[in-house]
Scaffold this active site. Structure first.
Site, short mmCIF file in Angstrom:
data_model
loop_
_atom_site.label_atom_id
_atom_site.label_comp_id
_atom_site.label_asym_id
_atom_site.label_seq_id
_atom_site.Cartn_x
_atom_site.Cartn_y
_atom_site.Cartn_z
N LYS A 159 0.85 -1.20 0.00
CA LYS A 159 0.00 0.00 0.00
C LYS A 159 0.88 1.25 0.00
O LYS A 159 0.51 2.28 -0.57
CB LYS A 159 -0.90 0.01 1.24
CG LYS A 159 -2.04 -1.00 1.20
CD LYS A 159 -2.95 -0.80 2.41
CE LYS A 159 -3.70 -2.06 2.81
NZ LYS A 159 -4.96 -2.26 2.14
N GLU A 196 -2.53 7.02 8.04
CA GLU A 196 -3.37 7.91 7.25
C GLU A 196 -4.25 8.73 8.16
O GLU A 196 -4.60 8.28 9.25
CB GLU A 196 -4.30 7.09 6.33
CG GLU A 196 -3.64 6.59 5.10
CD GLU A 196 -4.56 5.71 4.25
OE1 GLU A 196 -5.74 5.57 4.58
OE2 GLU A 196 -4.05 5.16 3.26
N HIS A 225 -13.82 -3.28 9.15
CA HIS A 225 -13.27 -2.79 7.88
C HIS A 225 -13.42 -3.82 6.77
O HIS A 225 -12.66 -3.84 5.81
CB HIS A 225 -11.80 -2.40 8.01
CG HIS A 225 -11.57 -1.31 9.00
ND1 HIS A 225 -12.13 -0.07 8.86
CD2 HIS A 225 -10.89 -1.27 10.16
CE1 HIS A 225 -11.79 0.68 9.88
NE2 HIS A 225 -11.04 -0.03 10.70
N ARG A 273 -6.99 -8.00 -9.04
CA ARG A 273 -7.67 -9.31 -9.19
C ARG A 273 -9.16 -9.05 -9.31
O ARG A 273 -9.62 -7.92 -9.22
CB ARG A 273 -7.39 -10.14 -7.95
CG ARG A 273 -7.82 -9.37 -6.71
CD ARG A 273 -7.83 -10.19 -5.46
NE ARG A 273 -7.83 -9.35 -4.27
CZ ARG A 273 -8.91 -8.79 -3.74
NH1 ARG A 273 -10.09 -8.94 -4.29
NH2 ARG A 273 -8.81 -8.04 -2.66
P1 ADP Z 1 -7.86 -3.75 3.22
O1 ADP Z 1 -6.93 -3.89 2.07
O2 ADP Z 1 -7.36 -4.41 4.48
O3 ADP Z 1 -9.28 -4.12 2.89
P2 ADP Z 1 -8.28 -0.91 2.78
O4 ADP Z 1 -7.15 0.01 2.69
O5 ADP Z 1 -8.94 -1.33 1.51
O6 ADP Z 1 -7.84 -2.21 3.60
O7 ADP Z 1 -9.37 -0.29 3.75
C1 ADP Z 1 -10.49 -1.04 4.19
C2 ADP Z 1 -11.54 -0.12 4.77
O8 ADP Z 1 -11.04 0.62 5.87
C3 ADP Z 1 -12.06 0.93 3.82
O9 ADP Z 1 -13.07 0.45 3.00
C4 ADP Z 1 -12.56 2.01 4.75
O10 ADP Z 1 -13.81 1.68 5.29
C5 ADP Z 1 -11.59 1.94 5.88
N1 ADP Z 1 -10.51 2.94 5.69
C6 ADP Z 1 -9.34 2.75 5.07
N2 ADP Z 1 -8.60 3.87 5.10
C7 ADP Z 1 -9.31 4.79 5.76
C8 ADP Z 1 -9.09 6.16 6.16
N3 ADP Z 1 -7.97 6.81 5.88
N4 ADP Z 1 -10.08 6.80 6.82
C9 ADP Z 1 -11.23 6.17 7.13
N5 ADP Z 1 -11.49 4.89 6.82
C10 ADP Z 1 -10.56 4.20 6.15
#
Ligand code: ADP
Length: 675
Positions: free
Chosen positions: A116, A200, A235, A292
């Protein structure tokens, strides 16, 4: 054109890929572990190869064994599905080295998006908007904390190698930073073998909106619109929909183009998803790109009329994209609900067991069920506990939501705890119906979704008693119909006696509590009604039951609801939530009625990660006592009341079997007992 496809996956996605391959005349090879010898995907495929023991690290994650299976069967391509080896650059390289087509993007694209942190650096250079944060190499706690302090709390700690919501922690204030970082790193290390972290800014009310992109190897790229995946627990997505409600054509286009820009920046080929956080003011920020097919791809298929696996196989064979951007249209609205073996009332703890009864709703043009299990299958500890994906479509969101609600009512599972009731309650909240979505949706509406307030119980008890009574009458009528003397009082199951005040008492169990409800029948000429007393509330009620529909009038309020009976368990599917209860049968002294022992048992097979208090220390109600890790997720065991742990039966690092007693606890005696 490909001729033989090996699917390096299991469960619903393996079955789903096999279906499309078959439609295209491509023969299929399944791979399977010890636990999956009789699995549905193995039966559906033309051939199947055993690749190892049940744990995925010994089978589905064994790249070389998968390659050997492809070579042995003469497969010319491998589809990795999602999860397992799907985003593993080494595996894609191994395919190329063996002249096998990897149905996925080029190795370099997987590598570029694999971290990431690295992905954010590339996107920053390509001009794609990012969430503010730190994604550098200096990983000292001081540096990570310094960036967090500067950004201001709340912040989100994320594992760079993360996925599936693992290795992620919110930090609401500086004082919590250190502990959260340790937990996130621990989870990341155990899940991904890598604890590189990024920080973040935590957006408090964003939506998760993602764009489906597709590129071929001839330089063409399109986006197949967006999916809104804001409804999440831990999440992780629970219900997804397409298109995203309320998204303007302009923003859709801007996001679609930004997603294609991201794909182009890494020379992308195949199906990919660019995930964005979408803020209330219309701004959107790149989160990550999944290289994917996504779990939730069916909602895109339903609104676009395209088969994305077919597109993947065509692109992998070197063909151009089947359609251009101008030929793609959104038609109607689709939802996907993920049916999991898990316990929503117990922090969504994964559940395991024998699927003794599995009856999905009837499939049609409006309802699709993607599953990899059948009745009689085992939901094991080894793999993701998803049982099925329930997908519905209709002309607009309102109609599609009605379809979803009905399909959830019709979905019947026994043997394992599932989230079906939770999904039903969630999708019937006003906020969900009004598409008032953000990623905090479940927390924000937990009162309605988990529906266990005193008020709800007071309202539920009379309805439950009424239903029980009517069901009992119906049963006794049915019994009479089969007897010579249909009117014999000996055939009656009810407690009604001629010329007496008719009173019957029911013992009901709902939300793990037992209640006594008394029902008195009053007859005035033709009219008949009931006085129902639950000890909490007295109401006047009447009603009738036919064809699994209950019509009830309680204190002048009329409701109509679908109902379902299974032995002594009853369900009433109301407009906003479903009510499930049991009729407690009289205990004829066969059971020991002593109090239930206080349970501190391991929820499933796993490892004790940490003991958080010392034996003898005073603890408060809900204070975490011990952390366990099971299925790569941490679960904390909390104090049920103020008191102290007298002994831990395991040390950190020890393996425990599901059900094993973890600790003994003494509740504080001076504390008032809550009923
Ligand atoms: P993963 O790859 O583990 O699924 P992601 O980066 O796709 O993780 O994030 C999963 C979820 O976490 C997102 O859909 C969102 O709901 C929450 N999320 C991620 N980053 C943030 C952020 N900076 N602020 C608020 N919620 C976040």
């Amino acid at each position: 054109m490909l001729t033989k496809l090996l699917i390096a996956n299991r469960g619903e996605i393996a079955c789903r890929i096999i279906k499309t391959a078959r439609k295209m005349g491509i023969s299929t090879v399944a791979v399977y572990s010890d636990a999956d010898a009789n699995a549905l995907h193995v039966q559906l495929a033309d051939e199947a190869v055993h690749i190892g023991a049940a744990p995925s690290k010994d089978s589905y994650l064994q790249a070389q064994k998968v390659i050997d299976a492809a070579l042995q069967t003469g497969a010319d391509a491998i589809h990795p599905g999602y999860g397992f080896l799907s985003e593993n650059a080494n595996f894609a390289t191994l395919c190329a080295d063996n002249n096998i087509v990897f149905v996925g993007p080029p190795v370099a694209a997987i590598e570029a998006m694999g971290s990431k942190s690295a992905a954010k650096t590339i996107m920053q250079q390509a001009g794609v908007p990012l969430v503010p944060g730190y994604h550098g190499d200096d990983q000292s706690e001081a540096i990570l904390k310094q960036h967090s302090d500067q950004m201001g709390y709340p912040v989100l700690l994320k594992a760079a190698a993360g996925g599936g919501g693992k290795g992620m922690r919110q930090v609401w204030k500086a004082a919590e930073f250190s502990e959260a970082l340790a937990a996130a790193k621990r989870e990341a290390m155990s899940s991904f073998g890598d604890d590189l972290m990024l920080v973040e800014k935590y957006l408090t009310q964003p939506r998760h909106v993602e764009i489906q992109v597709f590129c071929d190897s001839h330089g063409n790229g399109v986006y197949l619109f967006e999916r809104d995946c804001s409804v999440q627990r831990r999440h992780q997505k629970v219900i997804e929909e397409a298109p995203a409600p309320g998204l303007s054509t302009t923003i859709r286009q801007q996001m679609g183009e930004a997603a294609l820009q991201a794909a182009e920046a890494i020379g992308y080929v195949g199906a990919g998803t660019v995930e964005f956080l979408f803020d209330a003011d219309g701004s959107f920020y790149f989160m990550e790109m999944n290289t994917r097919l996504q779990v939730e791809h069916p909602v895109t298929e339903m609104i676009s009329g395209q088969d994305l696996v077919e597109w993947q196989l065509r692109v992998a064979a070197g063909e151009t994209l089947p359609l251009q951007q101008s030929e793609l249209r959104i038609n109607g609205h689709a939802f996907e609900a993920r049916i999991y073996a898990e316990d929503p009332d117990n922090d969504f703890l994964p559940a395991t067991g024998l699927l003794s009864y599995h009856q999905p709703p009837q499939e049609s043009a409006h309802v699709r069920v993607d599953t990899g299990v059948r009745q009689g299958d085992q939901v094991s500890v080894y793999y993701d506990p998803m049982i099925a994906k329930l997908i519905v479509w209709d002309e607009d969101r309102h109609k599609a939501l009605q379809r979803l609600s009905q399909a959830l009512v019709d979905y019947r599972i026994k043997g394992v705890t599932t989230n079906i009731n939770f999904l039903y309650n969630l999708s019937n909240t006003k906020a969900f119906q009004q598409a008032d979505l953000d990623t905090g949706f479940i927390e924000k509406h937990q009162q309605q979704i988990f529906q266990n307030s005193t008020q709800d119980i007071e309202a539920s008890l009379p309805l439950a008693a009424l239903y029980l009574l009517l069901a009992q009458e119906q049963q006794s009528l049915a019994a009479h119909a089969h007897r010579a003397d249909r009117y014999s009082p000996w055939n009656s199951h009810s407690a009604w006696r001629a010329n007496e005040v008719h009173q019957q008492v029911f013992e009901l169990e709902l939300y793990q509590q037992q209640y006594r409800v008394s029902v008195q029948q009053v007859s005035r000429g033709e009219e008949r009604y009931f006085l129902i007393d639950s000890g909490k509330r007295q109401v006047t009620a009447s009603g009738c039951l036919s064809n699994e529909t209950l019509i009830a009038v309680v204190d002048g309020h009329r409701i109509s609801a679908k109902v379902h009976q299974d032995n002594h368990d009853y369900s009433i599917f109301g407009r906003e939530h479903a009510l499930h209860f049991s009729h407690v049968q009289p205990d004829f002294g066969l059971h020991n009625s002593s109090d239930h022992p206080q349970g501190f048992n391991a929820p499933m097979n796993g490892t004790v990660v940490a003991l958080l208090v010392n034996p003898g220390d005073s603890v408060e109600k809900d204070q975490p006592l011990l952390i366990m890790e099971a299925m790569k997720m941490e679960h904390s065991i909390k104090a049920p009341s103020a008191g102290k742990v007298s002994e831990f039966f395991f040390q950190a690092g020890e393996l425990v079997d599901g059900g094993a007693e973890l600790l003994s606890f003494e509740a504080e005696t001076t504390a008032k007992e809550t009923p």
